[in-house]
Scaffold this active site. Structure first.
Site, PDB file in Angstrom:
ATOM      1  CB  SER A 100      -0.909   0.010   1.235  1.00  0.00           C
ATOM      2  OG  SER A 100      -1.545   1.266   1.394  1.00  0.00           O
ATOM      3  CE1 TYR A 121      -4.435  -2.038   4.734  1.00  0.00           C
ATOM      4  CE2 TYR A 121      -3.635   0.125   4.064  1.00  0.00           C
ATOM      5  CZ  TYR A 121      -4.025  -1.158   3.753  1.00  0.00           C
ATOM      6  OH  TYR A 121      -3.989  -1.575   2.437  1.00  0.00           O
ATOM      7  CE  LYS A 158     -12.041  -0.767  -0.416  1.00  0.00           C
ATOM      8  NZ  LYS A 158     -11.063  -0.055  -1.265  1.00  0.00           N
TER       9      LYS A 158
END
Length: 287
Positions: A100, A121, A158
């Site tokens: 990411s 995250y 999501k």
């Protein structure tokens, strides 16, 4: 045999759909919602079938950037991925995994930059990348793809992590779409899901490449730019709202992929924001 984790998720579902169009190889889908192959069963499957597996596309993860449970986030994202890397080395399986752009924090956004995660995250992804950086070139193929702001079809599951395009589409039923104050200053590298899938398949077709690569368009656009696409297409107004307190200090206000590395090996023409958003809206209107 090809394995795709997170197969019912956003990237995974699109990838599986495309793979079924281009190959006749057996595709094994892994997801917590898969009745026959959840992530916990995968390692037993590999123990008995590892020699038959060519490549694993690993997109399964906890993608909630607001998740505060250390054990949940690190268990789902870091521990699981590292265990999967070890299994792939053991059975000589190629691994293409989802990283990411959040690992960059406020930048710079080049693969050699230091990690500057702003939330749990991003930290979970950083640890995986750091671990894998010691193994590149020592396996049949190991590639980490740092996705920037991906959007497109199959975001329905999501929830609050869906893209602003999906949120705008649902908000406009009330006649308004909501933007944070100063959204003209919030700029991101928005990449359409088809381009994300294309880049996964590029590395699948080119097993000679290893390492971490940015997956973004290399162009930054504002959230207001997306809102303006809606204003031109629909009868809708913009409502400006304050940024939620829980996002203050944890929100990337700017991202732009540095594509210097990826462009040396792949000449891919990315879709513009207008092309991607309009194609996505066409899909949403027909759903």
């Amino acid at each position: 045999m090809i394995i795709v984790t997170g197969a019912r998720g956003f990237v995974g579902r699109n990838l599986v759909e495309k793979l079924k169009q281009i190959t006749k190889k057996k595709i094994v889908t892994v997801d917590f919602y898969e009745p026959h192959m959840n992530p916990l069963v995968l390692f037993d499957f590999l123990e008995h079938n590892g020699s038959q597996v060519e490549v694993i596309f690993h997109n399964g993860a906890c993608s909630d950037t607001t998740e505060s449970s250390l054990f949940h986030m690190m268990g789902r994202n870091t521990d699981y991925t590292i265990d999967l890397v070890r299994a792939c080395i053991r059975y000589d399986i190629r691994l293409i995994y989802a990283s990411s752009a959040s690992v960059y924090g406020d930048g710079p956004y080049v693969e050699t930059s230091d990690y500057r995660p702003k939330n749990l995250y991003a930290t979970s992804k950083s640890v995986v990348d750091l671990y894998c950086s010691m193994l590149f070139g020592k396996t049949s193929q190991l590639v980490g793809l740092r996705y920037f702001n991906a959007y497109g079809k199959y975001e329905e599951n999501k929830d609050h992590m869906a893209s602003v395009v999906y949120k705008f589409f649902n908000q406009m039923k009330s006649g308004k779409i909501q933007l944070f104050n100063n959204s003209h200053n919030y700029k991101r590298d928005f990449i359409y899901i088809d381009d994300v899938v294309d880049m996964n398949l590029f590395f699948y077709d080119n097993p000679q490449y290893n390492g971490i690569y940015n997956i973004g368009t290399g162009v930054e656009r504002s959230f207001l730019d997306i809102a303006n696409i809606f204003l031109e297409k629909y009868d809708v107004e913009i409502e400006y709202i304050p940024m939620p307190v829980e996002l203050v200090g944890k929100y990337q206000s700017y991202t732009r992929s540095d594509n210097s590395k990826i462009s040396k090996i792949c000449d891919h023409k990315y879709r513009t924001l207008e092309e991607g958003v309009l194609k996505y809206l066409s899909y949403l209107e027909s759903s």
